[in-house]
Scaffold this active site. Structure first.
Site, PDB file in Angstrom:
ATOM      1  N   HIS A 219       0.809  -1.220   0.000  1.00 50.98           N
ATOM      2  CA  HIS A 219       0.000   0.000   0.000  1.00 50.98           C
ATOM      3  C   HIS A 219       0.843   1.271   0.000  1.00 50.98           C
ATOM      4  O   HIS A 219       0.298   2.359  -0.104  1.00 50.98           O
ATOM      5  CB  HIS A 219      -0.978  -0.038   1.184  1.00 50.98           C
ATOM      6  CG  HIS A 219      -2.141  -0.933   0.915  1.00 50.98           C
ATOM      7  ND1 HIS A 219      -3.384  -0.752   1.462  1.00 50.98           N
ATOM      8  CD2 HIS A 219      -2.263  -2.031   0.141  1.00 50.98           C
ATOM      9  CE1 HIS A 219      -4.206  -1.706   1.047  1.00 50.98           C
ATOM     10  NE2 HIS A 219      -3.546  -2.487   0.232  1.00 50.98           N
ATOM     11  N   SER A 223      -0.751  -0.733  -6.045  1.00 52.46           N
ATOM     12  CA  SER A 223      -0.618  -1.885  -6.944  1.00 52.46           C
ATOM     13  C   SER A 223       0.054  -1.483  -8.251  1.00 52.46           C
ATOM     14  O   SER A 223      -0.127  -0.379  -8.745  1.00 52.46           O
ATOM     15  CB  SER A 223      -1.998  -2.457  -7.271  1.00 52.46           C
ATOM     16  OG  SER A 223      -2.553  -3.074  -6.145  1.00 52.46           O
ATOM     17  N   LYS A 247     -15.163  -7.311  -8.018  1.00 47.91           N
ATOM     18  CA  LYS A 247     -14.426  -8.221  -8.893  1.00 47.91           C
ATOM     19  C   LYS A 247     -13.838  -9.373  -8.093  1.00 47.91           C
ATOM     20  O   LYS A 247     -13.831 -10.518  -8.538  1.00 47.91           O
ATOM     21  CB  LYS A 247     -13.322  -7.448  -9.616  1.00 47.91           C
ATOM     22  CG  LYS A 247     -12.721  -8.214 -10.766  1.00 47.91           C
ATOM     23  CD  LYS A 247     -11.880  -7.301 -11.644  1.00 47.91           C
ATOM     24  CE  LYS A 247     -11.341  -8.111 -12.820  1.00 47.91           C
ATOM     25  NZ  LYS A 247     -10.440  -7.320 -13.646  1.00 47.91           N
ATOM     26  N   ASP A 248     -13.341  -9.074  -6.891  1.00 44.51           N
ATOM     27  CA  ASP A 248     -12.797 -10.136  -6.042  1.00 44.51           C
ATOM     28  C   ASP A 248     -13.905 -11.071  -5.568  1.00 44.51           C
ATOM     29  O   ASP A 248     -13.682 -12.275  -5.385  1.00 44.51           O
ATOM     30  CB  ASP A 248     -12.071  -9.541  -4.828  1.00 44.51           C
ATOM     31  CG  ASP A 248     -10.703  -8.981  -5.190  1.00 44.51           C
ATOM     32  OD1 ASP A 248     -10.187  -8.120  -4.444  1.00 44.51           O
ATOM     33  OD2 ASP A 248     -10.150  -9.405  -6.224  1.00 44.51           O
ATOM     34  N   GLU A 291       3.564 -34.253  -1.655  1.00 42.76           N
ATOM     35  CA  GLU A 291       2.365 -33.736  -2.293  1.00 42.76           C
ATOM     36  C   GLU A 291       2.739 -32.962  -3.555  1.00 42.76           C
ATOM     37  O   GLU A 291       3.854 -32.452  -3.694  1.00 42.76           O
ATOM     38  CB  GLU A 291       1.613 -32.822  -1.318  1.00 42.76           C
ATOM     39  CG  GLU A 291       0.924 -33.589  -0.199  1.00 42.76           C
ATOM     40  CD  GLU A 291      -0.311 -34.335  -0.683  1.00 42.76           C
ATOM     41  OE1 GLU A 291      -0.170 -35.516  -1.079  1.00 42.76           O
ATOM     42  OE2 GLU A 291      -1.403 -33.750  -0.683  1.00 42.76           O
TER      43      GLU A 291
END
Lengths: 421, 192, 271
Positions: A219, A223, A247-248, A291
């Site tokens: 922040h 971004s 959107k998220d 895994e």
């Protein structure tokens, strides 16, 4: 982020005024994910995966704390306690499958998030700290997942623990004492199981703390975006809420759809059948594999089959496996192109996709038995992997001719930027 | 909370939707958030229910006890739901002592008849948990102190129970609890 | 600094890898990995058998599970434990609580008791709360506990079925190509088993089991039924899992669609 047009928090409701005065948490939320945080308007879906990773962490912590109410970390009863969860605890089967598949989901999301970083050079200045914290998060995730997989005390739990703790013995001089100190014994047994449980419970909260710093560091500059061109004016941005909350939210829906389909209909698809056999220190499984999310690194580990310059092959493998992640720390200084986004770097882009293919090949080999053909392929693929980060990227950033960048984000979205008109 | 996130005033980009458009815009958003909210609440159900007793605990919610070996005047300590239970075969003297008491004078009024099954008043089955603070009273095992009323005596704070396991003296507020039970046969009692 | 040491380290690892590659490739060319009996003759589980529980809508057939339980009880229980199953779980197969109580009480192996005062061990009849008592097999081999066997093997029920119906004589072609791989005495040839020779003798034959529902007890039927039963022992929650899955996925499709429309709505003026 000190964008001058960022909205200021002005609570209207008297309760919010009171709370904000005493503890400025409402202000913090507003400035972090509310209308007070301007975000580039052109982020694509590759930018959804950070939030999804955060969601996966919460999912794992919630299901994990609940599972810990029923699990018993003692070698004699651990396997049976997991079966008790699956059979007797109300919704236990769902919680166990949610946690096991949640780990896989977490890694899928984080790998996509990392590869977004590779393509758009998110690691470049001024965002180096975010990147470094991210690599730390990834290392913590790997440690957490490894220890978590040991807890059911199945065959793969035990033998995976044996192999990975065995790697420490490759370190000259201090290796074996170090290994025995880690295990609390000579082989994975009750001592190791109990400490793995304790640390597996602890580390996710350490991860959460590092994630807070990761987001805080983000922040500051704000971004990045698909063009790699930094924010210039207000028209380059939208407030995080409601644009990216919406959107998220959609992205989360798609994620949950895929995750729940696996959870309810193919819950054991990503696991290994051998872990449904109780651990037997006297009987080695035919193929020891971790895994899937460790497979590329496992392939690199097993690729070193000959001693080199008097360094034993086993030690080479261990060094290479850890280096494969450690090189990521140095990306901000290896890739020195002034252009960020892969969209405008044609030569870089080619190598990026070769890296993607290479990682998939390494992954496939890591999950395969250690037969000659897979080892030979791993050796070529691992060679490319190291050359990509350490030789190719620095070279490409020197010799490449990037395409012209748009003037601003607004120009790339609207075709024109009012300021230049 | 919503105002935390909403912008002060309007966003600079022009909105040319009509007033009707704004209402329509809100509806789909409200619908989406509501669905998410319902989903979020539905997820809570298993997270809360997992703490309730699991199937193996519920399976042990009833216990059968063979009482054929308990002679008149004897008692045994059994376990039900992981707690002690006293199964006592009262002698006629003990029954008479219990019946002689006027229930109204008791702290927790009850008759022996009310605390036993019809036709089986000699079988006194109670929890072995003092109703004061939960200690296990003495008196069920051979040679244990029974207290001055001939029933049970709690050594922790001195509560005294009579032959019908009713509280007579000391700090306990209630008689020893009688659990739900039935005679599966003359020699087997099923508790719970 | 990074731009000097980085490439050096990269070339170091590349050199080590290519060295290993070279050594390995040369070795492979000189003496290619020999084929083995297992590689040539091991068979993957049969695909052409189906059960009612397969697929996203699959459910168990209680009658089949009861028959499978009969196979386990009459044949498999002689050597194999089923420790994760408690007698009370059998109500899921359609038995009444009274029937389950009787099954538990009449079970051959009793539950163990321990008197902490005398140190004596003893036994008592099983109750529905007890798990099926463990089975100890002193002979050759290690019969695994079967509770989770269909989750512990690739192929699940298909593997169990193939194994039980797959016993055959060792093929002449194998003996010809690998004369040293003759099945040792005391083991039995089965191409579905991981290393081809299994310590378990063929456990099933026609009419090895008495079915109370009148179904003809052929070897094939017994194998199908016990494979179904063992799928249930490994996954008793399967039906509930699928029944919960469909509403959850349906809800998520609807919620995601709404989320998408809401997102489009909010972003309408921004593209």
């Amino acid at each position: 982020m000190s964008f001058p047009w960022a909205k200021n928090y002005k609570p209207s409701h008297p309760l919010m005024v009171y709370l904000d005065e005493k503890l400025p948490l409402p202000r913090l939320i507003y400035n972090a994910i509310g209308a007070g945080y301007p975000v580039p308007r052109n982020l694509n879906y590759a930018w959804n995966f950070g939030v999804l990773a955060g969601f996966c962490l919460v999912l794992q912590i919630v299901t994990g704390v609940i599972l810990a109410m029923h699990y018993a970390a003692n070698a004699g009863v651990a396997f049976d306690s997991v079966e008790h969860i699956m059979r007797d605890v109300n919704w236990g089967w769902m919680l166990r499958y949610a946690h096991a598949n949640g780990a896989s989901a977490f890694f899928v999301v984080v790998y996509i998030h990392i590869f977004r970083g590779f393509f758009y050079s998110s690691y470049k200045a001024p965002r180096e700290m975010i990147w470094l914290l991210g690599v730390v998060i990834f290392l913590l995730m790997m440690a957490t997942a490894f220890m978590g997989y040991v807890l059911p005390w199945g065959q793969m739990s035990f033998w995976g623990a044996k192999v990975i703790t065995g790697l420490f013995s490759a370190i000259p001089l201090v290796g074996t004492p170090l290994q025995q100190w880690l295990l609390g014994g000579f082989a994975p047994d009750n001592a190791a199981l109990n400490r793995f449980f304790s640390l597996h419970f602890l580390l996710p909260f350490v991860i959460a703390a590092v994630i807070i710093m990761h987001i805080w560091a983000l922040h500051i500059p704000g971004s990045s975006n698909p063009t790699g061109v930094e924010i210039k004016t207000e028209s380059d941005t939208v407030p995080f809420h409601p644009y990216y909350t919406a959107k998220d939210g959609f992205g989360l829906g798609v994620f949950l759809l895929l995750y729940c389909t696996v959870l309810f209909f193919f819950p054991n698809a990503l696991g290994h059948p051998d872990n449904y056999i109780p651990a037997n220190p006297l009987s080695t499984p035919a193929h020891i594999v971790p895994e899937w999310y460790f497979w590329p690194f496992y392939a690199i580990l097993r690729a070193f089959t000959s001693d080199f310059l008097f360094i034993p092959a086993k030690l080479m493998g261990v060094l290479a496996m850890f280096s494969a992640i450690l090189v990521w720390f140095f990306l901000p200084w290896l890739d020195t192109s002034p252009v960020r986004s892969g969209h405008y770097r044609p030569l870089f882009r080619k190598f990026y996709w070769i890296l993607v293919l290479d990682t998939l090949v390494l992954g496939y080999c890591g999950g395969s038995p250690a037969e000659t053909k897979y080892v030979l392929i791993s050796q070529i693929a691992a060679t490319y992997y190291f050359l990509h980060f350490l030789v190719i990227l620095p070279l490409v950033s020197s010799i490449e001719k990037p395409q012209p960048l748009p003037y601003s984000i607004t120009e790339s979205v609207l075709g024109t930027d009012a300021l230049t008109a | 909370m919503a105002d935390l996130l909403k912008a002060e005033g309007t966003i600079t980009a022009p909105t040319d939707s009509s007033h009707d458009g704004v209402r329509r815009r809100d509806f789909i958003n409200i619908a989406a958030v509501s669905f998410a909210g319902v989903g979020g609440i539905a997820v809570l159900v298993p997270l809360i229910s997992q703490m309730s007793a699991s199937a193996d605990v519920l399976a042990e919610s009833s216990t059968e006890i063979d009482i054929s070996a308990i002679a008149s005047g004897q008692a045994i300590k059994a376990v039900w739901r992981k707690q002690p239970v006293f199964v006592r075969n009262l002698t006629p003297t003990e029954i008479a002592e219990a019946d002689a008491v006027d229930p109204k004078t008791l702290r927790d009024p009850a008759t022996l008849e009310e605390r036993t099954k019809k036709g089986k008043t000699n079988w006194l089955i109670t929890m072995g948990v003092c109703t004061h603070l939960g200690c296990v009273p003495l008196g069920a095992g051979p040679g244990e102190v029974k207290g001055e009323y001939g029933g049970y005596f709690c050594p922790c704070h001195g509560s005294v129970y009579d032959t019908a396991a009713r509280i007579r003296k000391g700090p306990a507020p209630k008689n020893l609890e009688v659990p739900p039970y039935d005679f599966s046969s003359d020699t087997v009692v099923k508790i719970g | 600094m990074v731009r000097i040491f980085g490439p050096l380290i990269g070339l170091f690892f590349a050199a080590a890898l290519l060295w290993s590659f070279g050594v390995g490739a040369v070795q492979q060319i000189r003496e290619p990995d020999p084929s083995t009996a297992v590689k040539d003759f091991h068979l993957d589980p049969k695909e052409n058998v189906h059960w009612t529980f397969e697929g996203p809508f699959g459910t168990y057939s209680n009658r089949q599970l009861q028959r499978g339980f009969a196979v386990y009880k009459q044949v498999c229980n002689n050597c194999h434990s089923l420790k994760q199953i408690a007698f009370r779980n059998l109500t899921a197969l359609g038995y009444s609580p009274a029937e389950v109580k009787a099954i538990a009480k009449q079970w051959g192996t009793k539950a163990k008791t321990f008197d902490p005062k005398t140190g004596d061990t003893g036994d008592r009849p099983n109750t529905p709360a007890d798990h099926i008592p463990p089975v100890y097999y002193p002979g050759t081999g290690n019969p695994p506990d079967l509770s989770l066997i269909t989750k512990a093997r690739h192929g699940g029920a298909h593997y169990v079925y193939s194994l039980l119906t797959g016993y055959t004589d060792q093929p002449a072609a194998l003996l010809k190509k690998y004369p040293d791989s003759k099945t040792p005495d005391g083991l039995y040839y089965n191409p579905y088993f991981a290393n081809l020779n299994i310590a378990m003798p063929p456990p099933l034959t026609d009419d090895a089991v008495t079915y109370s529902d009148g179904t003809k007890a052929t070897l094939d039927q017994e194998a199908r039924d016990v494979a179904a039963f063992l799928t249930w022992t490994a996954e008793p929650e399967m039906e509930k899992r699928k029944q919960t899955g469909w509403p959850v996925v349906g809800f998520l499709i609807a919620a995601t669609a709404l989320a998408y429309l809401s997102k489009r709505n909010i972003w309408a003026d921004k593209h």
